[in-house]
Design a protein around this motif. Structure first.
Motif, mmCIF file in Angstrom:
data_model
loop_
_atom_site.group_PDB
_atom_site.id
_atom_site.type_symbol
_atom_site.label_atom_id
_atom_site.label_comp_id
_atom_site.label_asym_id
_atom_site.label_seq_id
_atom_site.Cartn_x
_atom_site.Cartn_y
_atom_site.Cartn_z
ATOM 1 N N ARG A 245 43.219 46.146 42.538
ATOM 2 C CA ARG A 245 43.715 45.684 41.250
ATOM 3 C C ARG A 245 44.256 44.268 41.354
ATOM 4 N NH1 ARG A 245 47.761 50.197 39.419
ATOM 5 N NH2 ARG A 245 48.040 48.760 37.698
ATOM 6 N N ASP A 246 44.310 43.609 40.211
ATOM 7 C CA ASP A 246 44.945 42.299 40.152
ATOM 8 C C ASP A 246 46.453 42.471 40.311
ATOM 9 O OD1 ASP A 246 42.528 41.021 39.686
ATOM 10 O OD2 ASP A 246 42.694 41.249 37.512
ATOM 11 N N ILE A 247 47.124 41.363 40.502
ATOM 12 C CA ILE A 247 48.581 41.388 40.554
ATOM 13 C C ILE A 247 49.085 41.861 39.187
ATOM 14 C CG2 ILE A 247 50.649 39.964 40.781
ATOM 15 C CD1 ILE A 247 49.237 40.247 43.405
ATOM 16 N N CYS A 248 49.882 42.916 39.173
ATOM 17 C CA CYS A 248 50.346 43.468 37.897
ATOM 18 C C CYS A 248 51.668 44.203 38.075
ATOM 19 C CB CYS A 248 49.292 44.408 37.319
ATOM 20 S SG CYS A 248 48.883 45.784 38.382
ATOM 21 N N HIS A 249 52.155 44.756 36.990
ATOM 22 C CA HIS A 249 53.416 45.502 36.923
ATOM 23 C C HIS A 249 54.580 44.626 37.387
ATOM 24 C CE1 HIS A 249 51.155 48.997 35.804
ATOM 25 N NE2 HIS A 249 50.456 48.952 36.928
ATOM 26 N N ASP A 250 55.298 45.020 38.425
ATOM 27 C CA ASP A 250 56.456 44.236 38.866
ATOM 28 C C ASP A 250 56.102 43.198 39.926
ATOM 29 O OD1 ASP A 250 55.946 46.060 40.891
ATOM 30 O OD2 ASP A 250 58.046 46.293 41.417
ATOM 31 N N GLU A 251 54.849 43.164 40.351
ATOM 32 C CA GLU A 251 54.460 42.228 41.417
ATOM 33 C C GLU A 251 54.638 40.759 41.024
ATOM 34 O OE1 GLU A 251 51.107 44.623 43.967
ATOM 35 O OE2 GLU A 251 50.508 43.769 42.038
#
Length: 107
Positions: A33-39
């Motif tokens: 996955r791409d960088i997402c959520h809290d990243e």
């Protein structure tokens, strides 16, 4: 010459196999996955200078030590998704022996 008993082999072999399997599974999907959520938040703040980072901690609900370690990790390995996710993966994989020993102690 003293032989290693069966219990010692099990206490080394089982966590070792679990660590290896866990590492392989996690490494195969680390870049899925791409960088997402809290990243993005974590990466952004970990790139700050240490003075700014320490000013963030009183109002932050995430563990400060992780931000500090990630700050230096990013300085060495960069901010690619693989690089940034590899550090938490290492921590995750290294919890296996602790959980295994805890399980043996209580069950």
């Amino acid at each position: 010459m003293k032989l290693i008993n069966r219990q010692t082999i099990q206490n080394i072999l089982i966590p070792g196999v679990l660590i290896l399997v866990n590492f392989i599974i996690k490494f195969t999907v680390i870049g899925y996955r791409d960088i997402c959520h809290d990243e993005p938040f974590t990466i952004f703040h970990a790139q700050m200078d240490l003075k700014s980072l320490f000013k963030l901690f009183p109002n932050e609900n995430n563990p400060p030590l992780f931000f500090i370690i990630l700050h230096f990790w990013i300085a060495i390995f960069g901010i690619s998704p693989l690089s940034v996710r590899f550090l938490p993966m290492i921590f995750s994989v290294l919890t296996i022996p602790v959980l295994y020993k805890t399980g043996l102690k209580f069950y």
